[in-house]
Motif scaffolding. Structure first.
Motif: not given
Length: 220
Positions: A155-160, A163-164, A192-198
């Protein structure tokens, strides 16, 4: 015919060695300096990936997601391996788990500071996936699968990913976060936020693929 190919190769080599490369004139700053100035991050590679070619990066993330779904589809009709053999000797277990600890810390560092130093989301995700793989080769597959389901990693994978895509689309529409001060942790706007999501996406996706292949094909 092969002599023609050899002669053409020699001529091309001579051309590269003798003829100078054309140098563009009229530029007062280098391309790297321009990217750093526009993106607000010292890591020009992150600036290019998450700003100058963000449209391509969106589809790279989507392609990785499709690859994971394809792995599920490919192995859907496979019969699970009856017995999965892991490393059981203490030296291998200690070394693997020590390596997993180091690579997981590197993954966090690359995700958080990837816009300031060499690294970034994709490298952080690969480091995180490596840590998970090292744990998987020394632990029971049922235990790894239980943790994966307990923490709802899928679920967290799909949510990330969602959001990305949303944040990237907002950025492409022209809405950007404040750049902040160059060289600080909170800088570079949304990069930085996109980095964390990826990083989250790649690490959790790697976890899913590792578990899947161990379950159906054994320890690779």
């Amino acid at each position: 015919m092969k002599w023609i190919y050899i002669a053409a190769g020699i001529l091309l080599y001579v051309k590269m060695m003798i003829m100078p490369n054309p140098i563009s004139e009229g530029f007062d700053i280098s391309i790297v300096e321009a990217v750093v100035r526009d993106s607000g991050v010292p890591n020009a590679v992150s600036g290019i990936i998450f700003r100058n070619r963000l449209y391509d990066t969106i589809f790279e993330v989507i392609v990785f997601t499709i690859a994971i779904l394809g792995s599920y589809f490919l192995l859907a009709n496979e019969k699970p391996t009856e017995k999965v053999y892991q490393f059981t000797d203490p030296p291998s277990i200690v070394l693997a788990r020590l390596g997993a600890t180091i690579t997981s810390l590197v993954s966090i560092e690359l995700a958080i500071r990837g816009h300031l130093s060499p690294g970034g989301g994709f490298a952080a995700g690969v480091a995180g996936g490596t840590a998970i793989g090292l744990i998987a080769i020394t632990s029971p597959s049922e235990w790894m699968q239980g943790i994966y389901q307990r923490w709802q990693a899928a679920t967290w994978e799909k949510v990330s990913v969602l959001i990305f895509i949303v944040l990237a689309a907002v950025t492409l529409l022209g809405l950007e976060f404040p750049d902040g001060e160059l060289g600080t942790l909170v800088s570079g706007g949304i990069i930085p936020l996109l980095n964390i999501l990826v990083a989250i996406k790649v690490a959790l996706g790697s976890w899913a693929v590792v578990l899947l292949f161990i379950r159906y094909r054994g320890l690779l």
